[in-house]
Write a protein that holds these residues in place. Structure first.
Motif, mmCIF file in Angstrom:
data_model
loop_
_atom_site.group_PDB
_atom_site.id
_atom_site.type_symbol
_atom_site.label_atom_id
_atom_site.label_comp_id
_atom_site.label_asym_id
_atom_site.label_seq_id
_atom_site.Cartn_x
_atom_site.Cartn_y
_atom_site.Cartn_z
ATOM 1 N N CYS A 14 0.816 -1.224 0.000
ATOM 2 C CA CYS A 14 0.000 0.000 0.000
ATOM 3 C C CYS A 14 0.846 1.268 0.000
ATOM 4 O O CYS A 14 0.296 2.365 -0.065
ATOM 5 C CB CYS A 14 -0.938 0.007 1.199
ATOM 6 N N ALA A 18 -2.525 2.963 4.089
ATOM 7 C CA ALA A 18 -3.076 1.678 4.503
ATOM 8 C C ALA A 18 -4.589 1.573 4.402
ATOM 9 O O ALA A 18 -5.123 0.484 4.350
ATOM 10 C CB ALA A 18 -2.648 1.377 5.930
ATOM 11 N N THR A 19 -5.293 2.692 4.395
ATOM 12 C CA THR A 19 -6.751 2.648 4.351
ATOM 13 C C THR A 19 -7.254 3.482 3.181
ATOM 14 O O THR A 19 -6.790 4.590 2.960
ATOM 15 C CB THR A 19 -7.345 3.200 5.661
ATOM 16 N N ARG A 37 -14.661 1.876 4.196
ATOM 17 C CA ARG A 37 -13.229 1.977 4.510
ATOM 18 C C ARG A 37 -12.622 0.590 4.390
ATOM 19 O O ARG A 37 -13.070 -0.348 5.040
ATOM 20 C CB ARG A 37 -13.040 2.521 5.909
ATOM 21 N N ALA A 39 -9.073 -1.658 4.547
ATOM 22 C CA ALA A 39 -7.694 -1.684 5.040
ATOM 23 C C ALA A 39 -6.846 -2.605 4.174
ATOM 24 O O ALA A 39 -7.338 -3.577 3.593
ATOM 25 C CB ALA A 39 -7.653 -2.157 6.489
ATOM 26 N N CYS A 40 -5.565 -2.306 4.093
ATOM 27 C CA CYS A 40 -4.615 -3.125 3.339
ATOM 28 C C CYS A 40 -4.514 -4.500 4.002
ATOM 29 O O CYS A 40 -4.281 -4.588 5.203
ATOM 30 C CB CYS A 40 -3.256 -2.433 3.320
ATOM 31 N N LYS A 44 -2.524 -4.947 7.443
ATOM 32 C CA LYS A 44 -3.727 -4.874 8.279
ATOM 33 C C LYS A 44 -4.057 -3.457 8.716
ATOM 34 O O LYS A 44 -4.471 -3.215 9.842
ATOM 35 C CB LYS A 44 -3.597 -5.802 9.478
ATOM 36 N N GLY A 45 -3.822 -2.485 7.848
ATOM 37 C CA GLY A 45 -4.215 -1.114 8.112
ATOM 38 C C GLY A 45 -3.223 -0.261 8.870
ATOM 39 O O GLY A 45 -3.527 0.862 9.222
ATOM 40 N N THR A 46 -2.013 -0.757 9.114
ATOM 41 C CA THR A 46 -1.035 0.047 9.855
ATOM 42 C C THR A 46 -0.154 0.882 8.934
ATOM 43 O O THR A 46 0.331 1.925 9.344
ATOM 44 C CB THR A 46 -0.125 -0.841 10.719
#
Length: 59
Positions: A14, A18-19, A37, A39-40, A44-46
């Motif tokens: 990403c 990430a989102t 929304r 998340a990658c 995992k969205g970080t």
């Protein structure tokens, strides 16, 4: 000129974003768009990845 290396590990999938907000095309009653929304899945969205030495392996 030399390039500086990154201190943090940015996710390759990403690229740190990430989102993502995806519009569905429909609207709420007040006129705003309905968004999802997402998340990658890799980070995992970080937006960051953990170095290989930090990941726990085995039992």
């Amino acid at each position: 000129m030399p390039q500086h290396t990154q201190i943090t590990r940015v996710c390759r999938d990403c690229d740190g974003f990430a989102t993502a907000a995806i519009t569905t095309g429909t609207r709420h009653r007040d006129g705003t768009r309905v968004t999802l929304r997402v998340a990658c899945p890799a980070c995992k969205g970080t937006g960051l990845t953990t170095p290989a030495g930090v990941v726990r392996a085995g039992r």
